[in-house]
Design an enzyme around this catalytic site. Structure first.
Site, PDB file in Angstrom:
ATOM      1  N   LYS A 198       0.841  -1.203   0.000  1.00 14.14           N
ATOM      2  CA  LYS A 198       0.000   0.000   0.000  1.00 14.14           C
ATOM      3  C   LYS A 198       0.877   1.255   0.000  1.00 14.14           C
ATOM      4  O   LYS A 198       0.613   2.221  -0.725  1.00 14.14           O
ATOM      5  CB  LYS A 198      -0.943  -0.025   1.206  1.00 14.14           C
ATOM      6  N   GLN A 240      -4.352  -2.091   9.631  1.00 15.52           N
ATOM      7  CA  GLN A 240      -4.217  -3.398   8.974  1.00 15.52           C
ATOM      8  C   GLN A 240      -4.808  -4.501   9.865  1.00 15.52           C
ATOM      9  O   GLN A 240      -4.423  -4.638  11.026  1.00 15.52           O
ATOM     10  CB  GLN A 240      -2.729  -3.675   8.671  1.00 15.52           C
ATOM     11  N   ASP A 289     -10.694   2.636   4.479  1.00 13.19           N
ATOM     12  CA  ASP A 289     -11.037   1.215   4.351  1.00 13.19           C
ATOM     13  C   ASP A 289     -12.559   1.028   4.376  1.00 13.19           C
ATOM     14  O   ASP A 289     -13.060  -0.040   4.024  1.00 13.19           O
ATOM     15  CB  ASP A 289     -10.422   0.437   5.527  1.00 13.19           C
TER      16      ASP A 289
END
Ligand code: NAP
Length: 296
Positions: A54, A98, A121
């Site tokens: 990312k 994450q 997200d």
């Protein structure tokens, strides 16, 4: 092969180029560089690799990236105070925690803390709640399901009125994918580990999104001729012809399915590249939201 291949790699590359062009426009206009902050807790190699890819994507698209890493024994308070600091930091456009977090941490509380304006997200309960409600819009849609819908749209697949079957009901793929399909007026069946007569249910699907993490479980004779298959699964299958001893396969038996389906995503090169492309798009969007906030 009868099915048309959905080239996620190529489509993701196009999305990335569009995002990079917008980023260049922003920076030329003196606006803040869209910047993604990632939070990694612990030392899972797969999570570390995802976070690294990312960060790399941010660099390639001219965006900024901040990588925060806490040890596996970090306390709930340490993780929460890091998220609070990133929420308050005006140089951070988007925050990505994450997952999975180490088991001793309360994931829900951490995700709840991420400011919805930086929730690239799309996992904050407010964003998911808005996705589930008629007439409400989330600020951000979770990246993998959004990538699946983007592929359908790009290939000109009609979603409205279609019978869609989603295999899996996880918070990160199955459930948001189902909500997105409903919001696009598909008739959706959500399947999970307690679903009875799975092959029979899947045979009704004009559109199948498979996200169960079970190696090639969906067989060719489960598929309605001409159906569109979006295979999210990423499973490692032993393969002695590979140097690594294994290869990546999906939840769908590709060799069988491609002879029956109308459209199909390969694994790798289908949904996978779309996830990061959608994350980059969300981070750009977050920067735009922040511009508006600063202008107020
Ligand atoms: P997950 O959290 O483990 O959820 C799996 C879902 O599949 C659950 O809802 C489970 O049902 C259901 N399931 C498991 N076995 C089943 C079976 N035999 N029959 C019917 N349903 C079954 O997985 P996830 O995080 O959603 O990920 C799913 C797959 O997508 C994995 O292979 C993962 O690696 C991949 N993935 C790919 C990307 C990408 O970018 N391409 C991103 C995320 C995930 P219950 O709810 O009843 O347990």
């Amino acid at each position: 092969m009868t099915a048309q291949l959905i080239n996620g790699k190529l489509i993701a590359q196009q999305v990335r180029e569009e995002v990079a062009a917008e980023v260049a426009k922003r920076t030329a206009a003196g606006k803040m560089k869209p910047t993604l902050a990632t939070v990694l807790v612990g030392d899972r190699p797969d999570s570390a690799a995802y976070v690294a890819s990312k960060g790399k994507a941010c660099q390639e698209l001219g965006m900024g990236s901040i990588s925060e890493h806490l040890p596996a024994n970090a306390t709930q308070e340490q993780v929460e105070s890091l998220v609070r600091r990133l929420n308050a930091d005006p140089t951070v456009s988007g925050i990505l925690v994450q997952l999975p977090l180490p088991l001793h941490l309360n994931e829900e509380r951490v995700l709840q803390l991420v400011s919805i304006e930086k929730d690239v997200d799309g996992f904050s309960p407010i964003n998911i709640g808005r996705l589930a409600q008629k007439g409400r819009e989330p600020l951000f849609v979770p990246c993998t399901p959004n990538g699946c819908i983007y592929l359908l749209d790009k290939m000109g697949i009609q979603i409205e009125g279609a019978n869609a079957v989603v295999l899996g009901r996880s918070n990160i793929v199955g459930m948001p994918a189902s909500l997105l399909l409903v919001s696009r007026n598909a008739t959706v069946t959500i399947c999970h580990s307690h679903t009875k007569n799975l092959p029979e249910v899947v045979r009704q699907a004009d559109i199948l999104i498979a996200a169960i993490g079970r190696t090639e479980m969906v067989r060719g004779d489960w598929i309605k001729p001409g159906a569109t298959i979006i295979d999210v699964g990423m499973n490692s299958k032993p393969d002695s012809t590979k140097k690594s001893g294994h290869r990546l396969v999906g939840d769908v038996n590709f060799e069988e399915a491609k002879e029956v389906a109308g459209f199909i995503t390969p694994v790798p090169g289908g949904v996978g590249p779309m996830t990061i492309a959608m994350l980059m798009k969300n981070t750009l969007r977050a920067a735009g939201i922040q511009d508006q906030k600063l202008a107020q």
